[in-house]
Design an enzyme around this catalytic site. Structure first.
Site, PDB file in Angstrom:
ATOM      1  N   HIS A 185       0.892  -1.173   0.000  1.00 38.90           N
ATOM      2  CA  HIS A 185       0.000   0.000   0.000  1.00 38.90           C
ATOM      3  C   HIS A 185       0.926   1.218   0.000  1.00 38.90           C
ATOM      4  CE1 HIS A 185      -3.278   2.663   1.446  1.00 38.90           C
ATOM      5  NE2 HIS A 185      -2.351   3.213   2.190  1.00 38.90           N
ATOM      6  N   ASP A 311     -11.949  -3.316  -2.744  1.00 37.78           N
ATOM      7  CA  ASP A 311     -11.483  -2.768  -1.471  1.00 37.78           C
ATOM      8  C   ASP A 311     -12.618  -2.796  -0.449  1.00 37.78           C
ATOM      9  OD1 ASP A 311      -9.719  -1.791   0.360  1.00 37.78           O
ATOM     10  OD2 ASP A 311     -10.044   0.304  -0.158  1.00 37.78           O
TER      11      ASP A 311
END
Lengths: 429, 314
Positions: A185, A311
């Site tokens: 990330h 997500d």
């Protein structure tokens, strides 16, 4: 299980470059026996079950590379059962689950636990991730080898980033040797401190601390620099900005091998949608400008972005009913992943096969799993949808345990009709 | 034949003062007009009215405040309301109670007005969705401080007679300032030209899209200005994180008699307080009644808040 034939289907399977009217036969083990325009009803025996797709679209079951399941520790947000129902009603048959549960999945015994638990409770294919670092603290790496051996598909600290460059170098070096997938990330913490929204006029007007795209870009640039030295299987979980696209373009054009994901939220919403402090649109990475959104859509078109993820991040109401800066980030999305993605087809931003590719074969290839395809011998994971049917998102009708959708009330076009898992009907509208 | 009436009750949703951004020009002007009457009242011997008699006003301050809180306190009392001030610094929040819980608890006591100050931007908006009374924002995070902007406008009008056509400079920590934001909206709305002046690191992004010109140089930014609004700069931001030092800030951005000369002759100075004397403003300048409007700002603050309480309390 009886043999099945799906007739009158428009089959789109990017793994075989297929977009044609035809039929599909699943054998009695639920595997693909034959597919395509040349397959006929007469190829089957008399007791074959017939599924009439009525001209709708048939694709491989969707592979969602990033979703959160609340087990263990956050069962009140989502559990294996509710996640499975939500996924199947969205045509999603394979899910990569994130390790930021409580406790965090960073050791072998936790993996055994969730695999057993998923086997008993889940009704989709689950591919669990473990954290890259212990407790996702970014300090000490986890047992990549042992964890992979127990069935871990890849490694991710979810929405946390390894800040320490030396550690990241070692992680990539070690991972390269044993061939595990590292999913990062990208976010520089120093630059994103306290931030909860894209930096710019809207942040200034709302009085919120903004995070610039540089925070994302700088980690991508760092990691891609390391990647030249330590060529591991490296995947960027989610990107959010035009600046990141430019870096990715430069590196991919130079022949560097890595893959990139994007959340459907960043493809279909922008910072203006936050309005007056709508906490359901507080996301990580944040929604950015319309220019960024358009660049991301173009990134899929150009093959710079490989996968679209939901997500899926269920949050209970209490975590969202707070002042914006204190509210939890994230939105549910596994059920609406395909219909919302189809918006990009309907508004003529993307061809249909590009969208399906980013939802099926591309994630499967990155994960090295035999999913996302309907080639002969594959598992009978199938999603059938009506491309045109209009409907309106109603949070209360979502099957997910949490109702924090970022697209409440949105008019969508494209509805999932049926989902098959290993040849069995698992969802029927 | 009688016309059939629709008997469904009209829901009386109170209006809130959450920010200048959501205020119309008519509303702003009506508050300022009403406030003018209260200036006289506040200077008279008998300061008490009973327009809010029987009404309950709760001051909910999650952030420490001296002047804003006492100003609202006094304003409510002068209008005859029952005023309760809650200092939330050391209260339920420490026990894990959320803002919504607090709101529900207070709402059950049937207040007519809640005045809130909170460290998080948007907190008054959230509160207003959950209570049945009017909510007045007394400062939220770095977003808005509407009554401060209104009192600044009243002070200027009281001294110069108008705002339209004036050139106003706002100088200092624009990035973290709710006062700056509310003043940008209000002064623009009332027809002034606004310059903002700050070092680059304290200038928020996208500020030029908000109808102002931005400057990093005092000399250019003050050029032709009628009003110079100075902002408070917090100590912790001057020690290397945003700026090299206090000394360097004062050198380039501290308002001194010399720098004031860059502005129009007879330009006036304002400051929302509390002041850091010798940091953002020269101490003698701050006290010079010929150029400084600081005391009037405090005085007129009570009048503006009385007007707001009266307008929004239904």
């Amino acid at each position: 299980m009886k043999e099945k034939i799906f007739i009158n289907a428009r089959i789109i399977d990017p793994s075989q470059n297929m977009d044609e009217k035809g039929s599909l036969i699943l054998n009695d083990n639920g595997k693909v026996k034959a597919i395509g325009k040349n397959v006929k009803k007469s190829d089957t025996s008399s007791n074959t079950e017939i599924v009439d797709v009525k001209g709708n679209i048939l694709i491989p079951g969707i592979v969602d590379m990033k979703a959160f399941v609340g087990e263990p520790g956050f069962e009140y947000k989502e559990n294996f059962r509710t996640l499975s129902h939500a996924a199947l009603s969205g045509g999603v048959t394979s899910i990569v689950t994130m390790p930021n549960t409580k406790p965090i999945i960073d050791n072998v015994s936790m993996v055994d636990f969730i695999i057993r638990r998923a086997r008993d409770k889940a009704s989709v294919n689950l591919f669990p991730c473990a954290s890259i670092t212990r407790q996702t603290e970014g300090k000490l790496m986890t047992e990549f080898g042992l964890l992979s051996g127990r069935g871990i598909i890849g490694f991710s600290d979810v929405n946390r980033t390894i800040q320490n460059t030396e550690l990241m170098a070692r992680i990539m070096d070690y991972a390269a040797d044993i061939g595990v997938l590292i999913m990062q990330h990208p976010e520089d913490y120093e630059l994103s401190k306290n931030a909860c929204i894209n930096d710019g006029e809207i942040a200034t007007r709302l009085g919120l601390e903004g995070v610039s795209s540089i925070a994302e870009k700088i980690i991508i640039e760092r990691d891609l620099t390391l990647l030249s030295e330590y060529p591991c299987r490296y995947h960027i979980n989610q990107i959010s900005s035009k600046q990141s696209i430019e870096v990715i373009k430069k590196n991919k054009n130079n022949g560097k091998k890595f893959t990139v994901g994007v959340s459907i939220n960043n493809l279909s919403l922008n910072e203006n949608d936050i309005g007056e402090f709508k906490t359901f649109l507080k996301l990580s990475p944040p929604l950015r400008s319309e220019e960024d959104r358009l660049a991301l859509v173009q990134g899929i078109k150009d093959g710079l972005i490989d996968v679209i993820v939901s997500d899926h991040l269920p949050e209970d109401e209490e975590s969202k009913r707070l002042p914006f800066s204190q509210a939890a980030a994230g939105a549910v999305g596994v059920e609406t992943l395909l219909p919302l993605s189809l918006e990009m087809f309907h508004n003529e931003s993307l061809p249909l096969n590009k969208i399906i590719e980013a939802l099926t074969i591309n994630p499967a290839k990155i994960l090295k799993i035999n999913k996302g395809t309907l080639s002969k011998g594959s598992d009978g994971d199938i999603c059938i949808f009506d491309l045109e049917a209009p409907w309106k998102v109603d949070a209360n009708k979502l099957k997910s345990k949490s109702k924090n959708t970022a697209i409440e009330g949105r008019n969508l076009q494209g509805k999932i009709l049926m989902t098959f898992l290993n040849g069995q009907l698992a969802f029927n509208q | 034949m009688a016309v059939k009436k629709n008997n469904t009750a009209i829901k009386n949703t109170p209006k809130h003062l959450l920010g200048i951004q959501s205020l119309s020009i008519l509303e702003a002007k009506s508050i300022l007009d009403e406030a003018k009457n209260f200036i006289k009242l506040n200077r008279s011997n008998s300061k008490k009215l009973d327009v809010l008699r029987g009404k309950t006003q709760i001051n909910l301050f999650f952030e420490p405040s001296t002047r804003t809180q006492s100003s609202f306190d006094l304003a409510g009392k002068r209008l005859g309301a029952d005023v309760m001030s809650m200092n939330m610094d050391n209260s339920a929040l420490k026990k894990g109670e959320t803002l919504i819980d607090t709101a529900m608890t207070l709402n059950a006591m049937h207040p007519d007005l809640i005045v809130i100050r909170h460290q998080d931007s948007g907190a008054p908006n959230l509160l207003s969705q959950k209570v049945n009374c009017a909510v007045i924002n007394a400062g939220d995070g770095r977003r808005e401080h509407p009554t401060q902007a209104l009192l600044d406008a009243l002070t200027i009008i009281n001294r110069i007679g108008k705002i339209e056509g004036l050139k106003i400079a706002i100088c200092g920590d624009i990035l973290h300032s709710r006062v700056a934001r509310s003043n940008i909206y209000l002064m623009n709305m009332l027809g002034a030209e606004v310059n903002v002046i700050a070092p680059k690191t304290l200038m928020p992004k996208g500020i030029n899209k908000m109808g102002v010109k931005s400057f990093t140089d005092m000399k250019k930014g003050l050029d032709g200005c009628d009003i110079v609004m100075m902002l408070r700069l917090q100590n912790e931001r001057m020690q290397g994180s945003f700026l090299p030092s206090k000394r360097e800030y004062y050198e380039f951005y501290g308002l001194t008699p010399e720098k004031l000369k860059y502005a129009k002759k007879n330009a006036l100075i304002m400051h929302p307080g509390p002041m850091n004397r010798g940091v953002e403003i020269d101490t003698k300048l701050a006290d010079d009644i010929n150029v400084s409007l600081v005391k009037e700002q405090v005085e007129l603050g009570v009048a503006v808040r009385m007007a707001c309480l009266k307008k929004y309390c239904k």
